[in-house]
Design a protein around this motif. Structure first.
Motif, PDB file in Angstrom:
ATOM      1  N   LEU A   7      53.579  66.308  39.321  1.00  0.00           N
ATOM      2  CA  LEU A   7      54.840  65.589  39.055  1.00  0.00           C
ATOM      3  C   LEU A   7      55.246  64.682  40.219  1.00  0.00           C
ATOM      4  O   LEU A   7      55.633  63.523  40.001  1.00  0.00           O
ATOM      5  N   TRP A   8      55.189  65.202  41.446  1.00  0.00           N
ATOM      6  CA  TRP A   8      55.638  64.372  42.580  1.00  0.00           C
ATOM      7  C   TRP A   8      54.860  63.049  42.647  1.00  0.00           C
ATOM      8  O   TRP A   8      55.479  61.973  42.634  1.00  0.00           O
ATOM      9  N   PRO A   9      53.515  63.073  42.668  1.00  0.00           N
ATOM     10  CA  PRO A   9      52.816  61.777  42.750  1.00  0.00           C
ATOM     11  C   PRO A   9      53.062  60.881  41.537  1.00  0.00           C
ATOM     12  O   PRO A   9      53.304  59.685  41.704  1.00  0.00           O
ATOM     13  N   ILE A  10      53.042  61.426  40.338  1.00  0.00           N
ATOM     14  CA  ILE A  10      53.171  60.519  39.183  1.00  0.00           C
ATOM     15  C   ILE A  10      54.574  59.930  39.124  1.00  0.00           C
ATOM     16  O   ILE A  10      54.751  58.756  38.783  1.00  0.00           O
ATOM     17  N   LEU A  32      64.796  50.018  70.624  1.00  0.00           N
ATOM     18  CA  LEU A  32      64.215  51.126  69.857  1.00  0.00           C
ATOM     19  C   LEU A  32      64.266  50.812  68.362  1.00  0.00           C
ATOM     20  O   LEU A  32      65.294  50.395  67.835  1.00  0.00           O
ATOM     21  N   VAL A  33      63.121  51.025  67.730  1.00  0.00           N
ATOM     22  CA  VAL A  33      63.050  50.954  66.263  1.00  0.00           C
ATOM     23  C   VAL A  33      62.820  52.386  65.806  1.00  0.00           C
ATOM     24  O   VAL A  33      61.970  53.084  66.369  1.00  0.00           O
ATOM     25  N   ILE A  34      63.572  52.842  64.795  1.00  0.00           N
ATOM     26  CA  ILE A  34      63.414  54.250  64.410  1.00  0.00           C
ATOM     27  C   ILE A  34      63.015  54.430  62.948  1.00  0.00           C
ATOM     28  O   ILE A  34      63.454  53.686  62.063  1.00  0.00           O
ATOM     29  N   GLY A  35      62.160  55.422  62.734  1.00  0.00           N
ATOM     30  CA  GLY A  35      61.816  55.869  61.384  1.00  0.00           C
ATOM     31  C   GLY A  35      62.009  57.383  61.342  1.00  0.00           C
ATOM     32  O   GLY A  35      61.635  58.069  62.290  1.00  0.00           O
ATOM     33  N   VAL A  36      62.604  57.884  60.273  1.00  0.00           N
ATOM     34  CA  VAL A  36      62.800  59.334  60.112  1.00  0.00           C
ATOM     35  C   VAL A  36      62.421  59.703  58.682  1.00  0.00           C
ATOM     36  O   VAL A  36      63.045  59.225  57.727  1.00  0.00           O
ATOM     37  N   ASP A  37      61.395  60.502  58.552  1.00  0.00           N
ATOM     38  CA  ASP A  37      60.952  60.870  57.195  1.00  0.00           C
ATOM     39  C   ASP A  37      60.205  62.186  57.234  1.00  0.00           C
ATOM     40  O   ASP A  37      59.472  62.435  58.188  1.00  0.00           O
ATOM     41  N   ARG A  38      60.339  62.977  56.158  1.00  0.00           N
ATOM     42  CA  ARG A  38      59.380  64.067  55.990  1.00  0.00           C
ATOM     43  C   ARG A  38      58.004  63.423  55.961  1.00  0.00           C
ATOM     44  O   ARG A  38      57.841  62.297  55.471  1.00  0.00           O
ATOM     45  N   LEU A  39      57.007  64.152  56.480  1.00  0.00           N
ATOM     46  CA  LEU A  39      55.649  63.607  56.494  1.00  0.00           C
ATOM     47  C   LEU A  39      55.114  63.619  55.052  1.00  0.00           C
ATOM     48  O   LEU A  39      54.501  64.586  54.617  1.00  0.00           O
ATOM     49  N   ASP A  40      55.402  62.530  54.342  1.00  0.00           N
ATOM     50  CA  ASP A  40      55.077  62.468  52.913  1.00  0.00           C
ATOM     51  C   ASP A  40      54.546  61.066  52.604  1.00  0.00           C
ATOM     52  O   ASP A  40      55.100  60.072  53.093  1.00  0.00           O
ATOM     53  N   TYR A  41      53.483  61.010  51.766  1.00  0.00           N
ATOM     54  CA  TYR A  41      52.856  59.708  51.516  1.00  0.00           C
ATOM     55  C   TYR A  41      53.785  58.741  50.795  1.00  0.00           C
ATOM     56  O   TYR A  41      53.586  57.536  50.836  1.00  0.00           O
ATOM     57  N   SER A  42      54.827  59.250  50.129  1.00  0.00           N
ATOM     58  CA  SER A  42      55.742  58.336  49.436  1.00  0.00           C
ATOM     59  C   SER A  42      56.585  57.537  50.438  1.00  0.00           C
ATOM     60  O   SER A  42      57.174  56.518  50.084  1.00  0.00           O
ATOM     61  N   MET A  57      57.198  53.666  50.026  1.00  0.00           N
ATOM     62  CA  MET A  57      56.458  52.963  48.981  1.00  0.00           C
ATOM     63  C   MET A  57      57.188  53.141  47.652  1.00  0.00           C
ATOM     64  O   MET A  57      57.070  52.336  46.745  1.00  0.00           O
ATOM     65  N   ARG A  58      57.957  54.230  47.564  1.00  0.00           N
ATOM     66  CA  ARG A  58      58.767  54.524  46.377  1.00  0.00           C
ATOM     67  C   ARG A  58      59.659  55.709  46.762  1.00  0.00           C
ATOM     68  O   ARG A  58      59.189  56.647  47.391  1.00  0.00           O
TER      69      ARG A  58
END
Ligand code: GDG
Length: 514
Positions: A84-87, A258-268, A361-362
């Motif tokens: 479900l997550w990828p689709i 400083l440029v910042i990104g904060v995300d769970r390590l997830d391909y989305s 990416m989405r």
């Protein structure tokens, strides 16, 4: 009315826990406290004991159950997170369907329904969260539950074209008709879901309500927000505190931006693509070298799923390569930190950063984009660079909107953000702040519950508040069709010891009986 919230994971708050800075869990807890209620779901523990454990906190009961190893493998890691997550994130090439996973998914939903049915009272309003629990209402209806039941889908909902590649998707979509109200993050998602119900299941619709058999379901968008005021206070306080990671960052960065990104390590979330874009920015603008660094905070997530382990490796590799190619003995262009920080530390990092780089990416919504805005100093704010494929882009048109698949465009947006005059930064910040402030998390819970308890559930036509209508310069606010991953739905080999169970027929398995 009593409120019953159901979510995949339930975290029981400590007796004297003080909520630091809002967030969904805190907002739901507050809604439960307002009405009195029950929060039901998985304890997060995997074990043999699957009895329900109840904990009372004030007028809220937390009822949790453990999952067995087989349930975690099939329901959680398997069907929820490998199919479900990828689709739902338009990643057909990463979608792995196993019949045994699907059976496990239905099994856990059925067990949850069985346990929940015993606890439900006649005037309860039930609010179910997210893709792990799509068929839960259908299972409750089968057991004779006639209460008002709502569902909120936190992640994107793709078109029927994409979703129908998933085996049993028609059955799954049909189960949504068991809800009185289905909430989506954006209008695009709501339209896609209605399209699925019509094209895949033969439902009829007037554009806002969907009729399937004897049931009528309202479908509406409810863009989720954050507790803006709590987050703003946290960020302002972080500047004053002595021993914070923010201070240390200031010392290690010096005058550098400083440029910042904060995300769970997830391909989305587009982390690898973002690192590449930052590298491209430094390649194309050598004058910026040594003057700016990217800090990517990426707490690990779902590391039992192979795609996530691969992302972990890839992000190290790309950051290492770029640092080796572009870095200097006294300057590291990219720092990737794979651990979670406190919300206070996070708020401080956001505030210190001249650019918030949010380029999934989405994404259903993306709360990081809103947190970054909330944390800014109004007198000297930073600039948000935001993917057009985040749900948040539908509201935050005054960010620099980019296509994350276009490395060059993201690189140039970083350049534009860093060079943006203060007056323009303030103008954009004020517009963005107005939006997040008027559509915060309390607005969201209230609006959803109002719609769910209204009788009959009526979908509103009203759009969420939005201040600025003009698209950001050189960009379009309308998300275009995504660049689709056109791989096929992969079948995973069944690991030794896992049985291929018989699967129920595609139609009629979860018949909706009121
Ligand atoms: C799903 C949908 C939708 C991150 N690192 C740390 C940390 N975080 C916090 C962020 C933010 C949250 O995690 C992430 O929320 P997002 O919205 O960005 O993304 P998902 O986790 O994928 O959430 C999403 C959301 O549901 C709500 O409906 O917006 O689209 O995918 O709050 O700050 N928090 C702390 N330390 C960290 O290192 N404390």
């Amino acid at each position: 009315m009593r409120l019953v919230v159901v979510s995949n994971r339930v975290t029981i708050p400590d007796r004297h826990e003080k909520a630091a800075a809002g967030g969904l869990a805190v907002a739901l807890r507050e809604a439960l406290e307002r009405h009195g209620g029950l929060w039901f779901g998985w304890s997060g523990v995997v074990g043999a004991a699957r009895q329900l454990r109840e904990t009372q906190r004030g007028n809220v009961t937390y009822a949790v159950t453990d999952l067995s190893e087989a349930e975690r493998e099939s329901y959680y890691l398997g069907f929820s997170n490998r199919a479900l997550w990828p689709i739902m994130h338009y990643r057909l090439g990463l979608t792995e369907f196993q019949r045994s996973d699907y059976i496990g998914y239905l099994g856990v939903n059925r067990r949850f329904a069985r346990e929940l049915t015993r606890m439900i009272q006649p005037d309860d309003v039930i609010w179910i969260h997210d893709y792990h629990l799509i068929p839960l209402a259908a299972e409750l209806r089968r057991r004779g539950v006639t209460n008002r039941i709502g569902y909120f889908h936190h992640i994107p909902w793709p078109s029927a074209d994409v979703l129908s590649a998933l085996p049993f998707s028609t059955t799954l979509v049909r189960t949504l008709a068991a809800y009185d109200l289905v909430g989506m993050q954006t209008e695009v998602d709501a339209r896609n879901l209605i399209g699925c119900l019509v094209d895949m299941c033969g439902a009829r619709t007037d554009g806002r309500r969907v009729r399937l058999g004897v049931r009528e379901t309202a479908v509406q968008s409810f863009p989720i927000g954050i507790d803006v005021e709590a987050f703003r206070r946290l960020a302002a306080a972080s500047v004053r505190q002595a021993a914070t990671p923010l201070r240390a960052t200031r010392e290690s960065l010096g005058e550098r931006k400083l440029v910042i990104g904060v995300d769970r390590l997830d391909y989305s979330k587009g982390i690898v693509q973002r690192l590449e874009a930052f590298g491209q920015f430094l390649q194309s603008h050598p004058d910026e070298r040594g003057r700016v660094s990217l800090l990517q905070i990426a707490p690990p997530s779902r590391s039992d799923v192979p795609e996530y382990a691969e992302l972990d490796r890839m992000s190290d590799e790309v950051a290492g390569r770029l640092n080796a190619q572009i870095g200097e003995f006294d300057w590291t262009p990219i720092r990737v930190v794979k651990k979670a920080y406190s919300r206070t530390a996070l708020a401080g990092f956001y505030r210190r950063a001249e650019v918030g780089l949010v380029t999934p990416m989405r994404d259903g919504m993306n709360l990081v984009a809103k947190e970054y805005v909330a944390a800014q100093n109004p007198a000297d704010p930073g600039v948000l660079v935001l993917s057009r494929f985040a749900g948040a882009a539908q509201q935050l048109g005054e960010a620099l909107i980019v296509n994350p698949y276009d490395t060059h465009e993201v690189a140039e947006a970083i350049r534009t953000a860093l060079a943006m005059p203060k007056s323009e930064r303030i103008r954009r910040f004020e517009a963005l702040y107005h939006v997040i402030e008027t559509s915060g998390i309390h607005w969201w819970t209230q609006r959803y519950l109002d719609a769910l308890t209204r009788s009959p559930v009526e979908a509103e036509i009203a759009e969420p508040p939005r201040k600025v209508d003009a698209p950001a310069r050189g960009t379009s606010r309308k998300p275009r069709a995504a660049v689709l991953d056109r791989g096929e739905v992969k079948g995973r080999p069944v690991p030794a010891g896992r049985k291929r169970n018989a699967v129920p027929a595609e139609s009629g398995h979860l018949t909706l009986v009121r």
